[in-house]
Design a protein around this motif. Sequence first.
Motif, PDB file in Angstrom:
ATOM      1  N   LYS A  58      -5.920  58.750  16.081  1.00  0.00           N
ATOM      2  CA  LYS A  58      -7.079  59.351  16.218  1.00  0.00           C
ATOM      3  C   LYS A  58      -5.875  59.983  18.120  1.00  0.00           C
ATOM      4  CE  LYS A  58     -10.638  57.967  17.832  1.00  0.00           C
ATOM      5  NZ  LYS A  58     -11.964  57.679  17.613  1.00  0.00           N
ATOM      6  N   LEU A  59      -6.624  61.300  18.460  1.00  0.00           N
ATOM      7  CA  LEU A  59      -6.156  61.521  19.712  1.00  0.00           C
ATOM      8  C   LEU A  59      -7.100  60.987  20.464  1.00  0.00           C
ATOM      9  CD1 LEU A  59      -3.775  64.886  19.062  1.00  0.00           C
ATOM     10  CD2 LEU A  59      -3.597  63.145  19.407  1.00  0.00           C
ATOM     11  N   VAL A  60      -6.258  60.778  21.817  1.00  0.00           N
ATOM     12  CA  VAL A  60      -7.591  60.466  23.002  1.00  0.00           C
ATOM     13  C   VAL A  60      -7.065  60.499  23.849  1.00  0.00           C
ATOM     14  CG1 VAL A  60      -8.966  58.280  21.283  1.00  0.00           C
ATOM     15  CG2 VAL A  60      -6.550  58.039  22.984  1.00  0.00           C
ATOM     16  N   HIS A  61      -8.154  60.447  24.714  1.00  0.00           N
ATOM     17  CA  HIS A  61      -7.622  61.791  26.318  1.00  0.00           C
ATOM     18  C   HIS A  61      -7.733  60.449  27.408  1.00  0.00           C
ATOM     19  CE1 HIS A  61      -6.987  64.616  29.278  1.00  0.00           C
ATOM     20  NE2 HIS A  61      -6.086  65.010  28.232  1.00  0.00           N
ATOM     21  N   LYS A  62      -6.032  60.240  28.052  1.00  0.00           N
ATOM     22  CA  LYS A  62      -6.287  58.939  28.144  1.00  0.00           C
ATOM     23  C   LYS A  62      -4.916  59.046  29.698  1.00  0.00           C
ATOM     24  CE  LYS A  62      -5.545  54.009  28.088  1.00  0.00           C
ATOM     25  NZ  LYS A  62      -5.360  52.985  27.197  1.00  0.00           N
ATOM     26  N   ASN A  63      -5.953  58.793  30.652  1.00  0.00           N
ATOM     27  CA  ASN A  63      -4.390  58.700  32.061  1.00  0.00           C
ATOM     28  C   ASN A  63      -4.218  60.412  32.299  1.00  0.00           C
ATOM     29  OD1 ASN A  63      -5.272  55.876  32.484  1.00  0.00           O
ATOM     30  ND2 ASN A  63      -3.361  55.279  31.623  1.00  0.00           N
ATOM     31  N   GLY A  64      -4.823  61.674  31.945  1.00  0.00           N
ATOM     32  CA  GLY A  64      -4.941  62.731  32.094  1.00  0.00           C
ATOM     33  C   GLY A  64      -3.710  63.389  30.998  1.00  0.00           C
ATOM     34  N   ARG A  65      -3.740  62.472  29.997  1.00  0.00           N
ATOM     35  CA  ARG A  65      -2.469  63.060  28.791  1.00  0.00           C
ATOM     36  C   ARG A  65      -3.427  62.703  27.335  1.00  0.00           C
ATOM     37  NH1 ARG A  65       2.328  58.351  29.075  1.00  0.00           N
ATOM     38  NH2 ARG A  65       0.946  56.831  27.764  1.00  0.00           N
ATOM     39  N   TRP A  66      -3.092  63.194  26.164  1.00  0.00           N
ATOM     40  CA  TRP A  66      -3.367  62.831  25.018  1.00  0.00           C
ATOM     41  C   TRP A  66      -2.623  61.780  24.045  1.00  0.00           C
ATOM     42  CZ3 TRP A  66      -8.229  64.375  23.146  1.00  0.00           C
ATOM     43  CH2 TRP A  66      -8.702  65.513  23.269  1.00  0.00           C
ATOM     44  N   GLU A  67      -3.064  60.661  23.740  1.00  0.00           N
ATOM     45  CA  GLU A  67      -2.376  59.586  23.169  1.00  0.00           C
ATOM     46  C   GLU A  67      -2.796  59.426  21.737  1.00  0.00           C
ATOM     47  OE1 GLU A  67      -2.329  56.248  25.882  1.00  0.00           O
ATOM     48  OE2 GLU A  67      -1.122  57.312  27.321  1.00  0.00           O
ATOM     49  N   LEU A  68      -1.840  58.632  20.704  1.00  0.00           N
ATOM     50  CA  LEU A  68      -2.081  58.060  19.350  1.00  0.00           C
ATOM     51  C   LEU A  68      -2.761  56.734  19.692  1.00  0.00           C
ATOM     52  CD1 LEU A  68      -0.081  60.957  19.586  1.00  0.00           C
ATOM     53  CD2 LEU A  68       0.838  59.673  17.358  1.00  0.00           C
ATOM     54  N   GLN A  69      -4.020  56.868  19.254  1.00  0.00           N
ATOM     55  CA  GLN A  69      -4.930  55.724  18.905  1.00  0.00           C
ATOM     56  C   GLN A  69      -4.343  55.249  16.984  1.00  0.00           C
ATOM     57  OE1 GLN A  69      -9.162  54.615  19.522  1.00  0.00           O
ATOM     58  NE2 GLN A  69      -8.313  54.453  21.305  1.00  0.00           N
ATOM     59  N   PRO A  70      -3.881  54.196  16.853  1.00  0.00           N
ATOM     60  CA  PRO A  70      -4.332  53.771  15.287  1.00  0.00           C
ATOM     61  C   PRO A  70      -5.463  54.466  14.879  1.00  0.00           C
ATOM     62  CG  PRO A  70      -2.947  52.298  16.765  1.00  0.00           C
ATOM     63  CD  PRO A  70      -3.011  53.074  17.788  1.00  0.00           C
ATOM     64  N   PHE A  71      -5.459  54.615  13.963  1.00  0.00           N
ATOM     65  CA  PHE A  71      -6.655  55.305  12.940  1.00  0.00           C
ATOM     66  C   PHE A  71      -6.641  54.233  11.455  1.00  0.00           C
ATOM     67  CE2 PHE A  71      -9.400  56.934  10.702  1.00  0.00           C
ATOM     68  CZ  PHE A  71     -11.292  57.381  11.778  1.00  0.00           C
ATOM     69  N   PRO A  72      -7.597  53.672  10.707  1.00  0.00           N
ATOM     70  CA  PRO A  72      -9.214  53.660  11.551  1.00  0.00           C
ATOM     71  C   PRO A  72      -9.281  52.298  12.718  1.00  0.00           C
ATOM     72  CG  PRO A  72      -9.222  53.465   8.877  1.00  0.00           C
ATOM     73  CD  PRO A  72      -7.548  53.792   8.989  1.00  0.00           C
ATOM     74  N   SER A  73      -7.437  51.517  12.312  1.00  0.00           N
ATOM     75  CA  SER A  73      -7.545  50.498  13.243  1.00  0.00           C
ATOM     76  C   SER A  73      -6.115  49.931  13.388  1.00  0.00           C
ATOM     77  CB  SER A  73      -8.249  48.678  13.424  1.00  0.00           C
ATOM     78  OG  SER A  73      -7.952  48.796  11.873  1.00  0.00           O
ATOM     79  N   ALA A  74      -5.297  49.419  14.547  1.00  0.00           N
ATOM     80  CA  ALA A  74      -4.446  48.788  13.978  1.00  0.00           C
ATOM     81  C   ALA A  74      -3.760  47.691  12.789  1.00  0.00           C
ATOM     82  CB  ALA A  74      -3.935  47.672  15.306  1.00  0.00           C
ATOM     83  N   ALA A  75      -5.367  46.842  12.865  1.00  0.00           N
ATOM     84  CA  ALA A  75      -5.135  46.281  11.075  1.00  0.00           C
ATOM     85  C   ALA A  75      -4.918  46.757   9.964  1.00  0.00           C
ATOM     86  CB  ALA A  75      -5.811  45.540  11.102  1.00  0.00           C
ATOM     87  N   MET A  76      -4.785  48.375  10.164  1.00  0.00           N
ATOM     88  CA  MET A  76      -5.245  49.374   8.365  1.00  0.00           C
ATOM     89  C   MET A  76      -3.744  49.828   8.872  1.00  0.00           C
ATOM     90  SD  MET A  76      -6.713  49.368   6.251  1.00  0.00           S
ATOM     91  CE  MET A  76      -6.930  51.128   5.899  1.00  0.00           C
ATOM     92  N   ASN A  77      -3.108  49.994   9.571  1.00  0.00           N
ATOM     93  CA  ASN A  77      -2.053  50.274  10.188  1.00  0.00           C
ATOM     94  C   ASN A  77      -0.573  49.110   9.865  1.00  0.00           C
ATOM     95  OD1 ASN A  77      -2.173  53.179  11.234  1.00  0.00           O
ATOM     96  ND2 ASN A  77      -3.527  52.504  11.595  1.00  0.00           N
ATOM     97  N   LYS A  78      -0.923  48.229   9.960  1.00  0.00           N
ATOM     98  CA  LYS A  78       0.097  47.288   9.255  1.00  0.00           C
ATOM     99  C   LYS A  78       0.894  46.908   8.459  1.00  0.00           C
ATOM    100  CE  LYS A  78       0.418  41.772   9.000  1.00  0.00           C
ATOM    101  NZ  LYS A  78      -0.382  40.807   8.944  1.00  0.00           N
ATOM    102  N   VAL A  79       2.601  47.432   8.606  1.00  0.00           N
ATOM    103  CA  VAL A  79       3.751  47.279   7.428  1.00  0.00           C
ATOM    104  C   VAL A  79       3.545  46.170   6.635  1.00  0.00           C
ATOM    105  CG1 VAL A  79       5.862  47.262   7.489  1.00  0.00           C
ATOM    106  CG2 VAL A  79       4.560  49.185   9.189  1.00  0.00           C
ATOM    107  N   GLY A  80       3.622  46.017   5.676  1.00  0.00           N
ATOM    108  CA  GLY A  80       3.495  45.424   4.420  1.00  0.00           C
ATOM    109  C   GLY A  80       1.863  44.764   4.018  1.00  0.00           C
ATOM    110  N   ASP A  81       1.186  45.299   4.577  1.00  0.00           N
ATOM    111  CA  ASP A  81      -0.150  44.922   4.321  1.00  0.00           C
ATOM    112  C   ASP A  81       0.101  45.836   3.034  1.00  0.00           C
ATOM    113  OD1 ASP A  81      -2.732  43.871   3.638  1.00  0.00           O
ATOM    114  OD2 ASP A  81      -3.502  43.818   5.421  1.00  0.00           O
ATOM    115  N   ARG A  82      -0.686  45.942   1.861  1.00  0.00           N
ATOM    116  CA  ARG A  82      -1.015  46.559   0.740  1.00  0.00           C
ATOM    117  C   ARG A  82      -2.095  47.419   1.312  1.00  0.00           C
ATOM    118  NH1 ARG A  82      -1.267  44.455  -5.387  1.00  0.00           N
ATOM    119  NH2 ARG A  82      -2.451  46.734  -5.496  1.00  0.00           N
ATOM    120  N   GLN A  83      -2.855  46.356   1.112  1.00  0.00           N
ATOM    121  CA  GLN A  83      -4.325  47.368   1.903  1.00  0.00           C
ATOM    122  C   GLN A  83      -4.617  48.153   3.127  1.00  0.00           C
ATOM    123  OE1 GLN A  83      -7.096  46.707  -0.035  1.00  0.00           O
ATOM    124  NE2 GLN A  83      -5.788  45.652  -1.136  1.00  0.00           N
TER     125      GLN A  83
END
Length: 410
Positions: A100-125
């Motif tokens: 998800k794009l979030v505006h932080k410190n005057g810039r757009w940044e990429l925030q893992p979505f739905p969560s960091a855990a849901m972006n974990k490499v090697g986890d089939r879920q």
Amino acid sequence: MRSFRNIRHTLAGALVITSGTVFAAASSPNVAPSAPHMEVVAEWNRLPYDLGDAQAEQAYDSNQTYKKVLLQGVKVDSKGTMYVSTARWGGPDVPATLSKLVHKNGRWELQPFPSAAMNKVGDRQALQSVLGFEIDRNDVMWILDQGHIAGQPSAQGAEKLVLWDLKADREIQRYEFNDADSDKKCSFLNDVVVDNDRGFAYITDSGIFCDHLHGGLIVYDQKHNRAHRVLDQTVFTTDEADFHFRIDNEAVLSKTPMRTGADGIALSGDKRTLYWTNLSGHTLYSLDTALLRDFDSSESTLRTAVKRVASLPSNTDGMIADRKGNLYMTALELNGLMFRDAKTGAISTYAIHPEMAWPDTLSWSPDGSLYVVSGHLNKWVDNAMDFDNPAVPNFRIWKVQANGRSYTAK
């Protein structure tokens, strides 16, 4: 594309970002005087992540992991929130593949979505490598996980379709593609469109990871949580013979022509017609969705029913329809967008600008505008992207006037 197996990671970079930069359409005989308003809502030289962990963010920069991250897709929900995909073509250390794009410190940044855990490499879920996704009229995100990381064969359960309810912030359904649906070595699950009226989704498979193209379409039945593959390795889902294309007067891939099968896909506003193209070609195809929804339709019946709708003035990577059935298609060779009128079938250029290099994914926004990613994929796959100059915007999200409604709308 097919060359992803051989991508080298010797790039370096810096970040630049702006908001609200307005561009007039480029002067061109192909662009009408009434060309739509265009503006850049975000741009970067390298992609920054908001990981909620200062040490991880520092490692991302110091290890130059940003060299491996490419912006591909953008979608906008009913509140105007932007989400982006960064498939892990560069390797497993890409911090997140959906953000998800979030505006932080005057810039757009990429925030893992739905969560960091849901972006974990090697986890089939979790999500392994997301390229195509869609947000429907109910604010449900249909997430297509191609599974492959850096072109390697997909692990068991990695290739999947995940439905995430944005309002409830929870997963509501998933389907793992079996071996009959997709080839875990060759498949390249590319993009997805959604029919909320009947509970179906349609997916393109570009099939780039083998010596021969293994393109096809996949039909997903939400009610019965099942899928089936159609038009497998046919002329309709593979590249056109001797196809070569150029962007900014340069050949795409300096050594080997890019070969890619079924790619861009769109569903008409009445949900009766599916359109698609092969990236390595100029032909726009269509098929009656009633035939696709009938899992008893034979391959011969489907192949006979495919229509060659038009020969396009440019190949296209992303496409989308409005509620009236008009098509908007990215035009790689023209640096912009094309338009197909639903009533007349006429195809014209819509929005052209020399800095819209490799326009990829399209998304409807709540105000009826189109959001478009342009990411210089041609330079990235040829190891020619400049990350050293902060003034060079490698990745952009454009907002283009369209005054339309999403094809998913009621």
